[in-house]
Scaffold this motif. Structure first.
Motif, PDB file in Angstrom:
ATOM      1  N   ASP A  15       1.467  65.083  15.930  1.00 16.64           N
ATOM      2  CA  ASP A  15       1.934  64.203  17.083  1.00 16.64           C
ATOM      3  C   ASP A  15       0.527  64.222  17.876  1.00 16.64           C
ATOM      4  OD1 ASP A  15       4.169  63.257  16.435  1.00 16.64           O
ATOM      5  OD2 ASP A  15       5.340  64.291  18.189  1.00 16.64           O
ATOM      6  N   GLU A  16       0.355  62.932  18.462  1.00 12.90           N
ATOM      7  CA  GLU A  16      -0.674  62.803  19.475  1.00 12.90           C
ATOM      8  C   GLU A  16      -2.047  63.547  18.930  1.00 12.90           C
ATOM      9  OE1 GLU A  16       0.067  62.930  23.748  1.00 12.90           O
ATOM     10  OE2 GLU A  16       2.044  63.589  22.987  1.00 12.90           O
ATOM     11  N   PHE A  17      -2.241  63.652  17.556  1.00 10.78           N
ATOM     12  CA  PHE A  17      -3.411  64.409  17.152  1.00 10.78           C
ATOM     13  C   PHE A  17      -3.472  65.759  17.780  1.00 10.78           C
ATOM     14  CE2 PHE A  17      -4.487  59.880  16.604  1.00 10.78           C
ATOM     15  CZ  PHE A  17      -4.792  59.957  15.265  1.00 10.78           C
ATOM     16  N   ASN A  18      -2.430  66.245  18.078  1.00 11.22           N
ATOM     17  CA  ASN A  18      -2.348  67.630  18.673  1.00 11.22           C
ATOM     18  C   ASN A  18      -3.096  67.730  19.908  1.00 11.22           C
ATOM     19  OD1 ASN A  18      -1.607  70.442  18.177  1.00 11.22           O
ATOM     20  ND2 ASN A  18      -3.255  70.900  16.982  1.00 11.22           N
ATOM     21  N   ARG A  19      -3.396  66.727  20.442  1.00 11.32           N
ATOM     22  CA  ARG A  19      -4.283  66.875  21.718  1.00 11.32           C
ATOM     23  C   ARG A  19      -3.422  67.686  22.947  1.00 11.32           C
ATOM     24  NH1 ARG A  19      -6.091  60.968  20.842  1.00 11.32           N
ATOM     25  NH2 ARG A  19      -8.395  61.256  20.442  1.00 11.32           N
ATOM     26  N   PRO A  20      -2.236  67.637  22.986  1.00 12.68           N
ATOM     27  CA  PRO A  20      -1.683  68.642  24.053  1.00 12.68           C
ATOM     28  C   PRO A  20      -2.048  70.010  24.038  1.00 12.68           C
ATOM     29  CG  PRO A  20      -0.019  67.095  23.396  1.00 12.68           C
ATOM     30  CD  PRO A  20      -1.119  66.845  22.324  1.00 12.68           C
ATOM     31  N   GLU A  21      -1.998  70.471  22.989  1.00 14.69           N
ATOM     32  CA  GLU A  21      -2.343  71.753  22.264  1.00 14.69           C
ATOM     33  C   GLU A  21      -4.059  72.168  22.929  1.00 14.69           C
ATOM     34  OE1 GLU A  21      -1.404  75.547  21.760  1.00 14.69           O
ATOM     35  OE2 GLU A  21      -0.152  74.053  21.435  1.00 14.69           O
ATOM     36  N   PHE A  22      -4.837  71.151  22.440  1.00 13.56           N
ATOM     37  CA  PHE A  22      -6.353  71.251  22.627  1.00 13.56           C
ATOM     38  C   PHE A  22      -6.366  71.352  24.227  1.00 13.56           C
ATOM     39  CE2 PHE A  22      -6.846  70.332  18.346  1.00 13.56           C
ATOM     40  CZ  PHE A  22      -8.270  70.540  18.064  1.00 13.56           C
ATOM     41  N   PRO A  39     -13.196  69.002  21.493  1.00 10.07           N
ATOM     42  CA  PRO A  39     -13.160  67.921  20.763  1.00 10.07           C
ATOM     43  C   PRO A  39     -12.226  66.776  20.894  1.00 10.07           C
ATOM     44  CG  PRO A  39     -12.554  69.348  19.195  1.00 10.07           C
ATOM     45  CD  PRO A  39     -12.878  70.179  20.531  1.00 10.07           C
ATOM     46  N   ALA A  40     -10.975  67.335  21.322  1.00 11.27           N
ATOM     47  CA  ALA A  40      -9.707  66.322  21.507  1.00 11.27           C
ATOM     48  C   ALA A  40     -10.114  65.099  22.706  1.00 11.27           C
ATOM     49  CB  ALA A  40      -8.382  67.174  22.019  1.00 11.27           C
ATOM     50  N   VAL A  41     -11.329  65.529  23.445  1.00 11.97           N
ATOM     51  CA  VAL A  41     -11.570  64.666  24.428  1.00 11.97           C
ATOM     52  C   VAL A  41     -12.375  63.259  24.039  1.00 11.97           C
ATOM     53  CG1 VAL A  41     -11.591  66.338  26.439  1.00 11.97           C
ATOM     54  CG2 VAL A  41     -13.787  65.691  25.252  1.00 11.97           C
ATOM     55  N   LEU A  42     -12.810  63.463  22.506  1.00 17.76           N
ATOM     56  CA  LEU A  42     -13.688  62.350  22.255  1.00 17.76           C
ATOM     57  C   LEU A  42     -12.493  61.033  21.913  1.00 17.76           C
ATOM     58  CD1 LEU A  42     -15.118  64.260  19.249  1.00 17.76           C
ATOM     59  CD2 LEU A  42     -16.336  63.481  21.535  1.00 17.76           C
ATOM     60  N   PRO A  43     -12.990  60.017  21.987  1.00 20.96           N
ATOM     61  CA  PRO A  43     -12.032  58.557  21.952  1.00 20.96           C
ATOM     62  C   PRO A  43     -11.767  58.212  20.599  1.00 20.96           C
ATOM     63  CG  PRO A  43     -14.583  58.019  22.220  1.00 20.96           C
ATOM     64  CD  PRO A  43     -14.285  59.464  22.330  1.00 20.96           C
ATOM     65  N   ASP A  44     -10.689  57.420  20.215  1.00 23.69           N
ATOM     66  CA  ASP A  44     -10.366  57.143  18.967  1.00 23.69           C
ATOM     67  C   ASP A  44     -11.449  56.077  18.545  1.00 23.69           C
ATOM     68  OD1 ASP A  44      -7.983  58.612  19.094  1.00 23.69           O
ATOM     69  OD2 ASP A  44      -6.769  57.001  19.826  1.00 23.69           O
ATOM     70  N   GLY A  45     -11.494  55.881  17.128  1.00 29.69           N
ATOM     71  CA  GLY A  45     -12.234  54.729  16.791  1.00 29.69           C
ATOM     72  C   GLY A  45     -13.591  55.149  16.113  1.00 29.69           C
ATOM     73  N   LEU A  46     -13.894  56.289  15.917  1.00 38.33           N
ATOM     74  CA  LEU A  46     -15.212  56.667  15.120  1.00 38.33           C
ATOM     75  C   LEU A  46     -14.553  56.901  13.818  1.00 38.33           C
ATOM     76  CD1 LEU A  46     -16.954  59.223  17.779  1.00 38.33           C
ATOM     77  CD2 LEU A  46     -17.110  56.814  17.571  1.00 38.33           C
ATOM     78  N   THR A  47     -15.544  56.904  12.829  1.00 36.74           N
ATOM     79  CA  THR A  47     -15.373  57.623  11.486  1.00 36.74           C
ATOM     80  C   THR A  47     -15.344  58.897  11.461  1.00 36.74           C
ATOM     81  OG1 THR A  47     -17.660  57.783  10.767  1.00 36.74           O
ATOM     82  CG2 THR A  47     -16.571  55.543  10.549  1.00 36.74           C
ATOM     83  N   GLN A  48     -14.633  59.545  10.500  1.00 38.45           N
ATOM     84  CA  GLN A  48     -14.441  61.008  10.181  1.00 38.45           C
ATOM     85  C   GLN A  48     -15.814  61.580  10.364  1.00 38.45           C
ATOM     86  OE1 GLN A  48     -11.288  61.709  10.486  1.00 38.45           O
ATOM     87  NE2 GLN A  48     -11.925  63.675  10.167  1.00 38.45           N
ATOM     88  N   ASP A  53     -19.822  65.135  12.914  1.00 40.77           N
ATOM     89  CA  ASP A  53     -21.273  65.244  13.313  1.00 40.77           C
ATOM     90  C   ASP A  53     -21.352  65.664  14.738  1.00 40.77           C
ATOM     91  OD1 ASP A  53     -23.950  64.932  12.659  1.00 40.77           O
ATOM     92  OD2 ASP A  53     -24.074  63.074  13.539  1.00 40.77           O
ATOM     93  N   ILE A  54     -20.429  65.209  15.705  1.00 43.14           N
ATOM     94  CA  ILE A  54     -20.479  65.259  17.276  1.00 43.14           C
ATOM     95  C   ILE A  54     -19.786  66.578  17.307  1.00 43.14           C
ATOM     96  CG2 ILE A  54     -19.145  64.757  19.225  1.00 43.14           C
ATOM     97  CD1 ILE A  54     -19.330  61.905  18.464  1.00 43.14           C
TER      98      ILE A  54
END
Length: 97
Positions: A15-22, A39-48, A53-54
């Motif tokens: 759910d929500e990519f687990n962002r709340p826990e991060f 890392p949960a502050v990174l935007p959606d839309g990049l490749t895996q 890498d980041i």
């Protein structure tokens, strides 16, 4: 003292990519005077591959890695833990806190 702590854990398929826990963990670490590399502050839309890498670059800035519960189920988090061990970072487990 103050440490830079990278937060690793499962994101895909949650759910929500687990962002709340991060976010909760980052806020708590920041409140304790640490620098949370989140890392949960990174935007959606990049490749895996781009995320990896980041994230590995963030991890190389850290003194410690904080493994959220469920990290074993995440290929990314397992790779980050392996690198953290190679870099001799302190390893902190959420479930032991």
């Amino acid at each position: 003292g103050s440490m830079k702590i990278y937060i690793a854990g499962p994101m895909s398929g949650l759910d929500e990519f687990n962002r709340p826990e991060f976010m909760f963990t980052a806020a708590r670490l920041t409140g304790q005077g640490h620098v949370a590399l989140n890392p949960a502050v990174l935007p959606d839309g990049l490749t895996q591959a781009q995320y990896m890498d980041i994230c590995l670059a963030m991890l190389r800035c850290a003194h410690a890695i904080y493994l959220l519960d469920g990290w074993e189920k995440s290929a990314g988090a397992r790779a980050e833990k392996a690198l953290a061990e190679k870099l001799r970072l302190e390893i902190i487990y959420q479930s032991e806190r």
